[in-house]
Design a protein around this motif. Structure first.
Motif, PDB file in Angstrom:
ATOM      1  N   SER A   1      -3.149   4.824 -11.057  1.00 37.47           N
ATOM      2  CA  SER A   1      -4.293   3.949 -11.250  1.00 37.47           C
ATOM      3  C   SER A   1      -3.970   2.542 -10.749  1.00 37.47           C
ATOM      4  CB  SER A   1      -4.655   3.918 -12.747  1.00 37.47           C
ATOM      5  OG  SER A   1      -5.817   3.194 -12.944  1.00 37.47           O
ATOM      6  N   LEU A   2      -4.880   2.000  -9.898  1.00 31.12           N
ATOM      7  CA  LEU A   2      -4.717   0.663  -9.337  1.00 31.12           C
ATOM      8  C   LEU A   2      -6.019  -0.103  -9.467  1.00 31.12           C
ATOM      9  CD1 LEU A   2      -3.041   1.575  -5.933  1.00 31.12           C
ATOM     10  CD2 LEU A   2      -1.911   0.512  -7.873  1.00 31.12           C
ATOM     11  N   GLU A   3      -5.884  -1.430  -9.511  1.00 30.51           N
ATOM     12  CA  GLU A   3      -7.068  -2.288  -9.472  1.00 30.51           C
ATOM     13  C   GLU A   3      -6.676  -3.601  -8.814  1.00 30.51           C
ATOM     14  OE1 GLU A   3      -9.561  -4.732 -12.699  1.00 30.51           O
ATOM     15  OE2 GLU A   3      -9.698  -2.560 -12.933  1.00 30.51           O
ATOM     16  N   ASP A   4      -7.356  -3.977  -7.752  1.00 32.24           N
ATOM     17  CA  ASP A   4      -7.090  -5.212  -7.007  1.00 32.24           C
ATOM     18  C   ASP A   4      -5.626  -5.322  -6.578  1.00 32.24           C
ATOM     19  OD1 ASP A   4      -9.758  -6.025  -7.291  1.00 32.24           O
ATOM     20  OD2 ASP A   4      -9.338  -6.972  -9.230  1.00 32.24           O
TER      21      ASP A   4
ATOM     22  N   GLU B   1       0.826  -1.217   0.000  1.00 30.18           N
ATOM     23  CA  GLU B   1       0.000   0.000   0.000  1.00 30.18           C
ATOM     24  C   GLU B   1       0.854   1.257   0.000  1.00 30.18           C
ATOM     25  OE1 GLU B   1      -2.755  -0.363   3.196  1.00 30.18           O
ATOM     26  OE2 GLU B   1      -3.727  -2.115   2.317  1.00 30.18           O
TER      27      GLU B   1
ATOM     28  N   LEU C   1      -2.295  -0.292 -12.930  1.00 29.68           N
ATOM     29  CA  LEU C   1      -2.933  -0.263 -14.236  1.00 29.68           C
ATOM     30  C   LEU C   1      -2.120   0.669 -15.143  1.00 29.68           C
ATOM     31  CD1 LEU C   1      -6.723  -0.016 -13.363  1.00 29.68           C
ATOM     32  CD2 LEU C   1      -5.428  -2.027 -14.058  1.00 29.68           C
TER      33      LEU C   1
ATOM     34  N   GLN D   1       2.414   1.693  -3.444  1.00 27.09           N
ATOM     35  CA  GLN D   1       1.466   2.030  -4.502  1.00 27.09           C
ATOM     36  C   GLN D   1       0.713   3.332  -4.238  1.00 27.09           C
ATOM     37  OE1 GLN D   1      -0.954  -1.522  -4.765  1.00 27.09           O
ATOM     38  NE2 GLN D   1       0.410  -2.408  -6.305  1.00 27.09           N
TER      39      GLN D   1
END
Length: 99
Positions: free
Chosen positions: A86-89, A78, A93, A81
């Motif tokens: 942009s993040l997903e799961d 965490e 991204l 990032q």
């Protein structure tokens, strides 16, 4: 396995190298010499030879200094990032670059 001048041209093309005819001829000799050495090494019977974990072990007793295999850093996903646009799961991204 002997290479031909066509093989050298193809390899040079794949490596994006521009070789003059003299350079290609020299490269042919070098590559064929390399393959002769590999063939000589492949012909040596190595059955029963223990692999070396270090070249020094062939001439002296060497004690490996291994550390315990333990986790030394926690999960910082965490925090790492946090600056991502942009993040997903839990994954980054990125824009599609291949059609």
């Amino acid at each position: 396995m002997a290479l031909t001048p066509e093989d050298v041209s193809r390899i040079a093309h794949l490596a994006r190298l521009e070789l003059s005819p003299a350079e290609a001829q020299a490269m042919l000799g070098d590559l064929n010499g390399f393959f002769r050495i590999v063939e000589q090494m492949s012909a040596v019977d190595t059955a029963g030879v223990e692999p070396l974990y270090t070249p020094l072990s062939a001439v002296q007793a060497v004690q490996l200094r291994l550390r315990e295999d333990v986790v030394t850093e926690g999960n910082e996903r965490e925090a790492n990032q946090a600056s991502a646009p942009s993040l997903e799961d839990g994954l980054f991204l990125v824009p599609k670059v291949i059609e």
